[in-house]
Each structure stands twice: as structure tokens, then as C-alpha cells.
Design a protein around this motif. Sequence first.
Motif, PDB file in Angstrom:
ATOM      1  N   VAL A   7       1.044  -1.163  -0.322  1.00  0.00           N
ATOM      2  CA  VAL A   7      -0.061  -0.095  -0.010  1.00  0.00           C
ATOM      3  C   VAL A   7       1.160   0.785   0.199  1.00  0.00           C
ATOM      4  O   VAL A   7       1.942   1.290   0.300  1.00  0.00           O
ATOM      5  CB  VAL A   7      -0.941   0.485   1.337  1.00  0.00           C
ATOM      6  N   ASP A   8       0.375   2.472  -0.676  1.00  0.00           N
ATOM      7  CA  ASP A   8       1.148   3.370  -0.032  1.00  0.00           C
ATOM      8  C   ASP A   8       0.708   4.474   0.852  1.00  0.00           C
ATOM      9  O   ASP A   8      -0.811   3.954   1.242  1.00  0.00           O
ATOM     10  CB  ASP A   8       1.372   4.084  -1.697  1.00  0.00           C
ATOM     11  N   GLN A   9       1.247   5.508   1.104  1.00  0.00           N
ATOM     12  CA  GLN A   9       1.167   6.607   2.065  1.00  0.00           C
ATOM     13  C   GLN A   9      -0.359   6.691   2.462  1.00  0.00           C
ATOM     14  O   GLN A   9      -0.342   7.188   3.781  1.00  0.00           O
ATOM     15  CB  GLN A   9       1.837   7.847   2.514  1.00  0.00           C
ATOM     16  N   ALA A  10      -1.169   6.794   1.061  1.00  0.00           N
ATOM     17  CA  ALA A  10      -2.173   7.121   1.066  1.00  0.00           C
ATOM     18  C   ALA A  10      -3.276   6.690   1.569  1.00  0.00           C
ATOM     19  O   ALA A  10      -4.198   6.498   2.336  1.00  0.00           O
ATOM     20  CB  ALA A  10      -2.370   7.821  -0.349  1.00  0.00           C
ATOM     21  N   ALA A  11      -2.865   5.389   1.798  1.00  0.00           N
ATOM     22  CA  ALA A  11      -3.688   4.187   2.516  1.00  0.00           C
ATOM     23  C   ALA A  11      -4.018   4.540   3.965  1.00  0.00           C
ATOM     24  O   ALA A  11      -4.820   4.209   4.309  1.00  0.00           O
ATOM     25  CB  ALA A  11      -3.516   2.845   1.603  1.00  0.00           C
ATOM     26  N   LEU A  12      -2.644   5.255   4.291  1.00  0.00           N
ATOM     27  CA  LEU A  12      -2.592   5.039   6.336  1.00  0.00           C
ATOM     28  C   LEU A  12      -2.923   6.831   6.124  1.00  0.00           C
ATOM     29  O   LEU A  12      -2.916   6.844   8.250  1.00  0.00           O
ATOM     30  CB  LEU A  12      -1.182   4.779   6.135  1.00  0.00           C
ATOM     31  N   LEU A  13      -3.785   7.455   5.378  1.00  0.00           N
ATOM     32  CA  LEU A  13      -4.254   8.593   5.843  1.00  0.00           C
ATOM     33  C   LEU A  13      -5.660   8.763   6.550  1.00  0.00           C
ATOM     34  O   LEU A  13      -5.989   9.810   7.629  1.00  0.00           O
ATOM     35  CB  LEU A  13      -5.096   9.693   4.428  1.00  0.00           C
ATOM     36  N   LYS A  17      -3.815  10.641   9.240  1.00  0.00           N
ATOM     37  CA  LYS A  17      -4.090  12.039   8.883  1.00  0.00           C
ATOM     38  C   LYS A  17      -3.597  13.243   8.974  1.00  0.00           C
ATOM     39  O   LYS A  17      -4.133  13.893   8.089  1.00  0.00           O
ATOM     40  CB  LYS A  17      -4.749  12.827  10.873  1.00  0.00           C
ATOM     41  N   ASP A  18      -2.321  12.716   8.562  1.00  0.00           N
ATOM     42  CA  ASP A  18      -1.800  13.995   7.351  1.00  0.00           C
ATOM     43  C   ASP A  18      -0.447  13.369   6.679  1.00  0.00           C
ATOM     44  O   ASP A  18       0.144  11.777   7.218  1.00  0.00           O
ATOM     45  CB  ASP A  18      -1.038  14.993   8.160  1.00  0.00           C
ATOM     46  N   GLU A  19       0.032  13.649   5.468  1.00  0.00           N
ATOM     47  CA  GLU A  19       1.253  12.928   4.632  1.00  0.00           C
ATOM     48  C   GLU A  19       2.224  12.785   5.622  1.00  0.00           C
ATOM     49  O   GLU A  19       2.819  11.723   6.118  1.00  0.00           O
ATOM     50  CB  GLU A  19       1.504  14.239   3.830  1.00  0.00           C
ATOM     51  N   ASP A  20       3.256  13.835   6.690  1.00  0.00           N
ATOM     52  CA  ASP A  20       3.808  13.363   7.516  1.00  0.00           C
ATOM     53  C   ASP A  20       3.554  12.289   8.276  1.00  0.00           C
ATOM     54  O   ASP A  20       4.298  11.307   8.348  1.00  0.00           O
ATOM     55  CB  ASP A  20       4.279  14.529   7.898  1.00  0.00           C
ATOM     56  N   ARG A  21       3.213  11.856   8.854  1.00  0.00           N
ATOM     57  CA  ARG A  21       2.742  11.167  10.083  1.00  0.00           C
ATOM     58  C   ARG A  21       2.355   9.443   9.533  1.00  0.00           C
ATOM     59  O   ARG A  21       2.681   8.319   9.381  1.00  0.00           O
ATOM     60  CB  ARG A  21       1.225  10.972  10.958  1.00  0.00           C
ATOM     61  N   LEU A  25       4.535   6.465   9.799  1.00  0.00           N
ATOM     62  CA  LEU A  25       3.262   5.013   9.651  1.00  0.00           C
ATOM     63  C   LEU A  25       4.291   4.296   8.995  1.00  0.00           C
ATOM     64  O   LEU A  25       4.187   2.837   9.484  1.00  0.00           O
ATOM     65  CB  LEU A  25       2.467   5.108   9.362  1.00  0.00           C
ATOM     66  N   LEU A  26       4.085   4.876   7.522  1.00  0.00           N
ATOM     67  CA  LEU A  26       4.913   3.569   6.553  1.00  0.00           C
ATOM     68  C   LEU A  26       5.886   2.965   6.561  1.00  0.00           C
ATOM     69  O   LEU A  26       5.966   2.052   7.014  1.00  0.00           O
ATOM     70  CB  LEU A  26       4.365   4.151   5.424  1.00  0.00           C
TER      71      LEU A  26
END
Length: 159
Positions: A7-13, A17-21, A25-26
Motif C-alpha cells: 500500500v502507499d501512504q495515502a492508504a494510511l491517511l 491524518k496527514d502526509e508526514d505521519r 507510519l509506512l
Amino acid sequence: MPDGREVDQAALLDVAKDEDRARSLLRALRTLGTGPDPKLREMARGVLRGDLTAEQAFTDPEYTAALFSGADKVRRAGERRSDAEAREAREAGERFGEWQQARRTEEEREDQGTAQPDTAPGTDPGQQPAGPWRHSGPGGVGGPGALGGPRPAGPFGHR
């Protein structure tokens, strides 16, 4: 992952809650996915493959217990540190903060076109500035490839 899907980081938003986090998390999931704890490896790999959402993973009682167990081990290790080790860690943190502030100031000057050299008066302009972790006392470590030591120039020159 074995089949190459991740998965990419967008799936973890939804959790981050934000791109850096999400990016952080990734990275954490990738680390856990290769770590020693089998339950955390299972959880991280499931999230990275997309078989499990981050929210599902962080609310599952087994995975939550494994996460808290790992955090408890880190806490206990911190409590066992000697006073000298704790003082060294605090001082290193302070040096790092000072170094970060100096870098920000330097970058702001560069952005404004008024960059000043990193060297103090009376120092060798060819010498690289010390990083926050460099031990500069007698018998200190450093040098190419050492933590905090000078780095060879990359394809775009020194930073």
C-alpha cells in the motif's frame, strides 16, 4: 512483500491524518514487518499488503497487546539507564536541537540569497561543520563514513 504489492501512504491517511505521519507510519510498518516479534510482523505485513486496514490492525486486541508489550520493553530499558546515560541523551538532544536551528537559519539565508559561510572566524574554510552527534574532544571519532563525520560530496555537491 513477497508478491511486490505494498500500500502507499495515502492508504494510511485515515489513521495518520496527514502526509508526514502517514509517511512515518509506512516506515514503521516496514520496520515491524521485518522485526523479531511474529505478531507484529504479521500485523505490519497484513497492513502493507492491504489485507488489513491500519485502523483494523490498531484496534485488534492481539495486535494492540503486541504493540504495548514492545513499548513496555522500551520503557523498562529507559528506566534502567544510568544517570550518566540519561544526561548524555539529554545533551545529545540539546545539541541536535541547536544544530537543527542553525540549519534552518542557514537555509533561510540561502532562500533569501544572503547565505553566509558555515565557518567561524579563524577556522579552516575547507573543513566541514560538525554535526550534532560528532564528538570533537580528544580521541573523538569522525571521518568519512563515521556518524557525524564529513560526508563525501554527492552528485550535486556538498549540502
